[in-house]
Write an enzyme that holds these catalytic residues in place. Structure first.
Site: not given
Length: 500
Positions: A231, A300, A442, A481
């Site tokens: 990432s 979030r 992803d 991801h």
């Protein structure tokens, strides 16, 4: 009364895990919540909003206007472990030299939190530097001073993919973070007040230059065996090699990119806008006050959507509701909604809001194209000259004065010119051994971004290097991801083999 303290650099810092408190009237005494009630003479009763009640109750807890009774409940459901109590066990490197940033501004001094596993050999040539994602701490693996499992617990260790019998593993909390390294929640030595949004805009390249000072000063090493990360860590692994091409042997970028693209930038933009819209954010100066926990929770939740894939949501939750016996509600009702609500609640007080803003912006700014790095170097050199010549800084943080207007691509650069610019930038690391790992499911870092790194490096002729590409298809992983946290046995052997 519960006083909010900035997530910061103190080794002894401990924070009550407020994000995991069960809010129920039986366990919390609080002032009445003012809500607009609809009279009972309407056609239908007013809908209940327990999700909003809980947020209001948490705000009252943080303001000290209500008391908590009973025990704190721990929520540990997710690929990335909770960090509320990961505030001890790391070591700290302190630089008394200033560090100057790509977009202007500087820190007169700074600290980097780090942890290590394995032993540095006599030749000092077995270091592997592990780079973290956006919100991870330096605690990648359990160790004597902190036995709690780390975020890459099963990837690092004796005989594992990053073998501690062979390598000396170092992982840092990034500059700009909030788990021991200097960031917005740290105090500026110039006035002994929180940096807040007086903290300079930071880039991924700025982060790795700070890491390099740690490697050189703390361990007396000028070259590392490998730079690896996933990432944002994948960005850092490439950036470290770009900044110091003669000081790293191998580079491994997992679910990363060579430059951020509009889709990823747009996703992180929405998260920041939601967070900054929380009145308690207070333009970055909320320390010792009520933190922007609602904005953090919602940011979030948006981020969590990008960490997984559509097929996994379908398999894991489908269209199932939490309770079919009850009428549908506007609060979390479907199972996927309750999961997102849980993920946001778990995180909202575990990470500093300003660090989220700054570190995510650093991801947006990441670009190893030649023109971008040349501009960054020029700005950084100008700031450094101004500092040592004691002249006022010319840094500007204002947005463009002109209102937004659609711009045609042809008016700036063509896709061909943009790709050539990136190729010119990556020529600096074209002689290195590089492994790129991509994940087909992803959506945050689409797999074509990893293919782009490999294709551009492949187009630069060099027979001496070892260039590898490894991809996990949807037949292997639908974790999106988060694959780098959840499917380590599928790509780990290839990484171990590449390291030699």
């Amino acid at each position: 009364m519960i006083a909010w303290k900035g997530l910061g650099t103190s080794k002894n810092f401990k924070m009550l895990k407020l994000s995991t408190i069960k809010f129920s009237t039986a366990r919390i005494t609080h002032k009445p919540i003012s809500t607009t009630k609809i009279t009972n003479n309407g056609s239908n009763p007013q809908m209940a909003f327990p999700c909003l009640d809980k947020l209001e109750q948490k705000t009252q807890v943080l303001s000290g206007s209500c008391n908590i009774e009973g025990n704190v409940n721990s929520l540990e459901n997710g690929p990335e472990p909770s960090y509320s109590f990961v505030q001890t066990g790391f070591k700290t490197y302190k630089s008394h030299k200033p560090i100057f940033f790509d977009h202007g501004g500087y820190l007169p001094e700074y600290e980097i939190a780090y942890e290590t596993w394995g032993q540095l050999n006599a030749e000092k040539d077995n270091i592997i530097l592990v780079h973290t994602g956006l919100s991870a701490s330096s605690h990648a693996k359990s160790q004597v001073d902190n036995e709690k499992p780390g975020w890459w617990e099963k990837f690092i260790g004796s005989g594992k993919y990053l073998d501690t019998d062979k390598y000396f593993i170092i992982c840092t909390n990034v500059l700009g973070g909030c788990y021991g390294s200097t960031g917005p929640s740290s105090k500026d030595p110039a006035n002994n007040d929180y940096y807040g949004t007086r903290f300079p805009i930071i880039t991924v390249n700025d982060m790795v230059r700070a890491q390099r000072e740690l490697i050189r000063d703390e361990f007396g090493v000028s070259k590392i065996h490998a730079s690896i990360g996933a990432s944002m860590g994948g960005m850092q692994s490439l950036a470290y090699a770009w900044e110091f091409p003669d000081e790293v042997e191998k580079v491994i970028s997992i679910s990363g990119c060579a430059r951020s693209h509009p889709y990823s930038i747009a996703l992180r933009h929405t998260q920041r806008q939601v967070l900054m819209s929380d009145p308690n954010w207070n333009r970055g100066f909320y320390y010792d006050k009520i933190p922007p926990h609602i904005g953090m929770k919602l940011a979030r939740e948006i981020a969590t959507i990008t960490y997984r894939s559509g097929p996994e949501w379908e398999y894991r939750f489908g269209r199932n509701r939490a309770d079919d016996s009850k009428s549908p509600a506007l609060c979390p009702d479907f199972l996927v909604e309750t999961y997102l609500d849980h993920a946001g609640e778990k995180f909202c007080l575990e990470y500093d809001a300003n660090s989220l803003l700054y570190v995510s912006k650093a991801m947006d700014l990441f670009d190893l194209s030649s023109s971008n790095r040349e501009k960054a170097l020029k700005t950084r050199k100008s700031t450094e000259d101004e500092f040592f010549n004691h002249t006022p800084t010319s840094q500007s943080t204002s947005v463009p004065p002109e209102p937004y207007q659609e711009k045609k691509t042809s008016a700036t650069v063509t896709p061909e010119e943009s790709l050539q610019d990136l190729k010119n930038g990556l020529e600096k690391i074209a002689h290195k051994d590089v492994m790129v790992v991509g994940v087909e499911s992803d959506i945050l870092f689409p797999v074509w971004q990893q293919r782009e790194i490999f294709d551009v490096l492949s187009s630069i002729e060099n027979k001496e290097r070892n260039l590898k590409y490894f991809e996990l298809g949807t037949d292997i992983s639908n974790y999106g991801h988060d694959t780098f946290l959840l499917s380590i046995d599928h790509f780990g052997p290839a990484v171990k083999d590449f390291l030699g």
